[in-house]
Design a protein around this motif. Structure first.
Motif, PDB file in Angstrom:
ATOM      1  N   TRP A 186       9.325  -5.369   6.252  1.00 48.62           N
ATOM      2  CA  TRP A 186       8.232  -6.217   5.761  1.00 48.62           C
ATOM      3  C   TRP A 186       8.755  -7.605   5.385  1.00 48.62           C
ATOM      4  O   TRP A 186       8.173  -8.624   5.767  1.00 48.62           O
TER       5      TRP A 186
ATOM      6  N   TRP B 165      -4.665 -13.278   9.399  1.00 45.93           N
ATOM      7  CA  TRP B 165      -3.762 -12.344   8.724  1.00 45.93           C
ATOM      8  C   TRP B 165      -4.157 -10.888   8.950  1.00 45.93           C
ATOM      9  O   TRP B 165      -3.298 -10.005   8.971  1.00 45.93           O
ATOM     10  N   LYS B 166      -5.434 -10.629   9.149  1.00 45.96           N
ATOM     11  CA  LYS B 166      -5.854  -9.280   9.544  1.00 45.96           C
ATOM     12  C   LYS B 166      -5.142  -8.870  10.835  1.00 45.96           C
ATOM     13  O   LYS B 166      -4.595  -7.767  10.940  1.00 45.96           O
TER      14      LYS B 166
ATOM     15  N   GLN C 179      -2.392 -10.207  12.210  1.00 47.70           N
ATOM     16  CA  GLN C 179      -0.932 -10.138  12.058  1.00 47.70           C
ATOM     17  C   GLN C 179      -0.489  -8.860  11.354  1.00 47.70           C
ATOM     18  O   GLN C 179       0.500  -8.237  11.721  1.00 47.70           O
ATOM     19  N   ARG C 180      -1.235  -8.471  10.323  1.00 51.04           N
ATOM     20  CA  ARG C 180      -0.826  -7.282   9.576  1.00 51.04           C
ATOM     21  C   ARG C 180      -1.037  -6.010  10.389  1.00 51.04           C
ATOM     22  O   ARG C 180      -0.220  -5.090  10.335  1.00 51.04           O
TER      23      ARG C 180
ATOM     24  N   TRP D 113       1.824  -5.678  12.717  1.00 49.09           N
ATOM     25  CA  TRP D 113       3.036  -5.210  12.032  1.00 49.09           C
ATOM     26  C   TRP D 113       3.050  -3.691  11.960  1.00 49.09           C
ATOM     27  O   TRP D 113       4.076  -3.045  12.223  1.00 49.09           O
ATOM     28  N   HIS D 114       1.926  -3.106  11.614  1.00 50.50           N
ATOM     29  CA  HIS D 114       1.845  -1.638  11.528  1.00 50.50           C
ATOM     30  C   HIS D 114       2.004  -1.000  12.908  1.00 50.50           C
ATOM     31  O   HIS D 114       2.765  -0.045  13.081  1.00 50.50           O
TER      32      HIS D 114
ATOM     33  N   GLU E  58      -2.933  -0.734   3.139  1.00 51.12           N
ATOM     34  CA  GLU E  58      -2.783  -2.171   2.902  1.00 51.12           C
ATOM     35  C   GLU E  58      -4.150  -2.809   2.705  1.00 51.12           C
ATOM     36  O   GLU E  58      -5.123  -2.417   3.352  1.00 51.12           O
TER      37      GLU E  58
ATOM     38  N   ILE F 227      -6.212  -6.605   2.602  1.00 45.74           N
ATOM     39  CA  ILE F 227      -6.176  -8.034   2.940  1.00 45.74           C
ATOM     40  C   ILE F 227      -7.419  -8.653   2.303  1.00 45.74           C
ATOM     41  O   ILE F 227      -8.544  -8.200   2.565  1.00 45.74           O
TER      42      ILE F 227
ATOM     43  N   THR G 110      -2.177 -10.469   1.274  1.00 45.76           N
ATOM     44  CA  THR G 110      -1.880  -9.207   1.962  1.00 45.76           C
ATOM     45  C   THR G 110      -1.067  -8.369   0.985  1.00 45.76           C
ATOM     46  O   THR G 110      -0.047  -8.816   0.473  1.00 45.76           O
TER      47      THR G 110
ATOM     48  N   ILE H 257       0.482  -4.469   0.307  1.00 44.32           N
ATOM     49  CA  ILE H 257       0.763  -3.144   0.878  1.00 44.32           C
ATOM     50  C   ILE H 257       1.563  -2.319  -0.118  1.00 44.32           C
ATOM     51  O   ILE H 257       2.511  -2.818  -0.730  1.00 44.32           O
TER      52      ILE H 257
END
Length: 512
Positions: free
Chosen positions: A50, A284-285, A287-288, A291-292, A332, A334, A371, A373
Motif C-alpha cells: 500500500w 481514486w475509486k 485507482q483503489r 490496487w486490489h 476500504e 473512499i 481513501t 483501508i
C-alpha cells in the motif's frame, strides 16, 4: 458450509503462527488479537504494498506518522464527541447486545442469498443456454424476494437518514429478526453508544485532563496538512498517507479480526481544489480498485457499495467490498469529505489553515478525497481467498495458502534432501547468500514431502531442494507451491528468477 470454511481459516491462523488471541494464556481478551511470526510478515508486506503504491508511484503524495494522543478539542471539532455513535439493541432473554443496523443489513443479505440460490439452481438446470437477466426479471420467487429486499432497503435508508431509532426497532420487529442466541424477538429500544475510548493525561493531583484514543488516523493528517504543505512546498492537488493504530470501543465485535477494538488503518487524504472533488473521487475509486485487483483475486470478488446515508462531512462515499466467507464486506472506504474537517479545525483552533494557490492567486480551504483501508480487514480478505483444501491425484488432501507471492511471509524455503553428506552445509551456504534478498527459511526435519506440506500451509511460494546432484553441478530443484511442478535451476540464477516472481515491484508495475 461457508461458516465451516471460516472456522477452518481462524483455526489455521492460530495453528500456523498468523494470528493469536491476545493474552491467550489468560483466556484472551474479547475482540483483541496478536499477529504471530507469519502474520506480522504478511501484514508488513500488505502495508509495504500500500505504502509504495501511494508514496513511491505518486510524486505528489508524501507520508506522515502522527501521534495517537491528540488535543481533545480535535475530536470536538471533527464531530466525534457528539456524533461518533452506533445504534445498539439488547435481547432481554439472551442478555446479548447487537448493532441494530447490522441486524438489518444481515436481513437484507438473506434476501440476496435467496435470490442467488434460485439463480444458482436455474443456472445448473439450464446450463449454457441460461439467460440470467431474463430469469431475474420473470421468476416469481426472485421477484418476490427482490421486492421485499428493495422495500426493506428503502425503509432502512429513510430511518438512517432521519436518525429514527424507534423506526429502526420497528423494522427489526416487522422483519421478524430474532436473536441468534435465544431465538426470540424480545428486544429493548435502540439507543446510541459513543465508540471512543477515554483516558486521562497528567497527574490527577494537578487536575488531569480527559483525552481520547484516536478512533481514526485521518484527523492527525488534517491538523498537520499545512505543516506538510509548507515544509514540502506541496501544490494542490497533493496527498498525505499514513499507517497507524486506531481504537474503537466496539460493543459488537465479531467475525475474528474483521471488527476489533484495536486495529490498524492505511489512510490517504488527497487535497484538491474546490469544485474538482467529484472528478478526483471518481479517479481514486478506479485507482483503489485497481490496487486490489492487481493481487489476482478475481474481479468478481469485488464490488462498489455506494453509501445510502452519507456521513456529516461527505458529499460522496463508496466502499470497496470483498467477498468473504460470510458475504460481501467492506475492506476500504473512499469518501469525498468536502472542506468539513479543515474548516472545523480552523473554526475551533481560531487559526487560519487556508491554502494559497499560486496558480489562481487566491486563498481557499481545500476539499479532501479520502481513501481508508483497514489493514486487518485486508489481511483477512487475503487469508480468506488464499485458504484452499486441495484433493490430490493420489487421494491425499493438502491445505495450501495461495498467497500472492509478493505478500507471502516467506518467499523461499531451502531444504536439504537429507541431514548428511554435506547437503545441510550447502543449503546453509545458499541461505546465507539469498537471505539478503528475500525472507528465506531453512528446514531439515522430517521427510521432504512433509516439509513441502508445511510450507504449503504457510503460503511459501517456492521451495528449493538441495540434493547430491547439487554438489556436483550447482543446481537445485525449484518447486512451485501452486502447481507443485519442479525444475532444475542453477543456483546462480535464483536471485534474478525469484526477484521477478516474488517482489512487490512486480505488483507495482501492474499499477504504473
Amino acid at each position: 458450509m461457508a461458516e465451516d470454511v471460516f472456522k477452518k481459516i481462524v483455526s489455521h491462523c492460530k495453528e500456523y503462527g498468523f494470528v493469536f488471541p491476545s493474552s491467550d494464556i489468560y483466556d484472551g481478551l474479547g475482540a483483541v488479537y496478536d499477529y504471530g511470526q507469519n502474520g506480522v510478515e504478511l501484514k508488513n508486506n500488505i502495508k509495504q504494498y500500500w505504502w509504495q503504491a501511494m508514496v513511491l508511484l505518486h510524486d505528489n503524495i508524501v507520508g506522515l506518522d502522527s501521534a495517537v494522543f491528540m488535543h481533545p478539542t480535535v475530536w470536538k471539532a471533527s464531530g466525534h464527541v457528539d456524533a461518533f455513535n452506533d445504534p445498539l439493541i439488547d435481547n432481554r432473554d439472551s442478555k446479548k447486545r447487537y448493532r441494530a443496523d447490522v441486524l438489518i443489513e444481515d436481513q437484507l443479505a438473506k434476501y440476496d442469498e435467496k435470490i442467488e440460490k434460485e439463480v444458482a439452481k436455474a443456472r445448473k438446470r439450464f446450463g449454457e443456454s441460461f439467460d440470467e437477466a431474463m430469469f431475474c426479471q420473470t421468476n416469481p420467487r426472485v421477484l418476490e424476494n427482490a421486492k421485499k429486499r428493495d422495500a426493506l432497503h428503502n425503509r432502512f435508508k429513510e430511518a438512517l437518514e432521519a436518525n429514527d431509532l424507534a423506526e429502526i426497532k420497528q423494522i427489526i420487529l416487522d422483519e421478524g429478526i430474532v436473536c441468534p442466541i435465544s431465538g426470540t424477538r424480545n428486544w429493548t429500544d435502540v439507543r446510541q453508544f459513543n465508540l471512543m475510548f477515554k483516558t486521562e493525561v497528567g497527574s490527577t493531583a494537578d487536575g488531569a485532563s480527559t483525552i481520547y484514543l484516536r478512533p481514526e488516523t485521518a484527523q492527525g493528517i488534517f491538523v498537520n496538512y499545512l505543516n506538510v504543505q509548507k515544509t514540502g512546498r506541496m501544490k494542490v492537488p497533493f496527498g498525505i498517507a499514513q499507517i497507524g493504530k486506531a481504537f474503537r470501543n466496539e460493543i459488537v465485535a465479531r467475525q475474528f479480526i474483521f471488527r476489533m477494538r484495536e486495529f490498524e488503518q492505511m489512510e490517504m487524504q488527497y487535497f484538491v481544489r474546490p469544485g474538482t472533488e467529484l472528478e478526483w473521487f471518481k479517479a481514486w475509486k478506479e485507482q483503489r480498485m485497481a490496487w486490489h485487483q492487481a493481487l489476482g483475486f478475481g474481479a468478481e470478488n469485488y464490488r462498489f457499495h455506494d453509501h445510502d446515508k452519507l456521513a456529516h462531512y461527505a458529499n460522496a462515499a463508496t466502499d470497496i467490498e470483498f467477498h468473504m466467507p460470510f458475504g460481501f464486506k467492506e475492506v476500504e472506504g473512499i469518501h469525498s469529505r468536502t472542506d468539513f474537517d479543515l474548516s472545523q479545525h480552523e473554526k475551533f483552533s481560531g487559526k487560519s489553515i487556508k491554502y494559497f494557490d499560486p496558480e489562481t492567486n487566491e486563498s481557499y480551504t481545500p476539499y479532501v478525497i479520502e481513501t481508508s483501508i483497514g489493514v486487518d480487514r485486508m489481511f483477512l480478505s487475503v487469508m480468506c481467498h488464499a485458504y484452499c483444501e486441495e484433493q490430490l491425484e493420489n487421494g491425499e488432501t493438502r491445505t495450501v495458502l495461495r498467497l500472492p507471492a509478493a505478500l507471502a511471509p516467506t518467499k523461499l524455503a531451502i531444504l536439504p534432501l537429507v541431514r548428511k553428506d554435506g547437503l545441510p552445509e550447502k543449503a546453509k551456504e545458499i541461505l546465507n547468500d539469498l537471505k539478503f534478498h528475500f525472507n528465506c527459511k531453512y528446514e531439515e526435519k522430517d521427510t521432504i514431502g512433509k516439509r513441502y506440506r508445511r510450507q504449503d500451509a504457510v503460503g511459501t511460494p517456492y521451495c528449493i531442494t538441495v540434493d547430491h546432484d547439487t554438489l556436483a553441478d550447482n543446481t537445485v530443484t525449484l518447486r512451485d507451491r501452486d502447481t507443485m511442478q519442479q525444475q532444475r535451476v542453477p543456483i546462480s540464477e535464483l536471485p534474478a528468477l525469484l526477484e521477478e516472481k516474488v517482489s512487490i515491484t512486480a505488483l507495482l508495475k501492474k499499477l504504473a
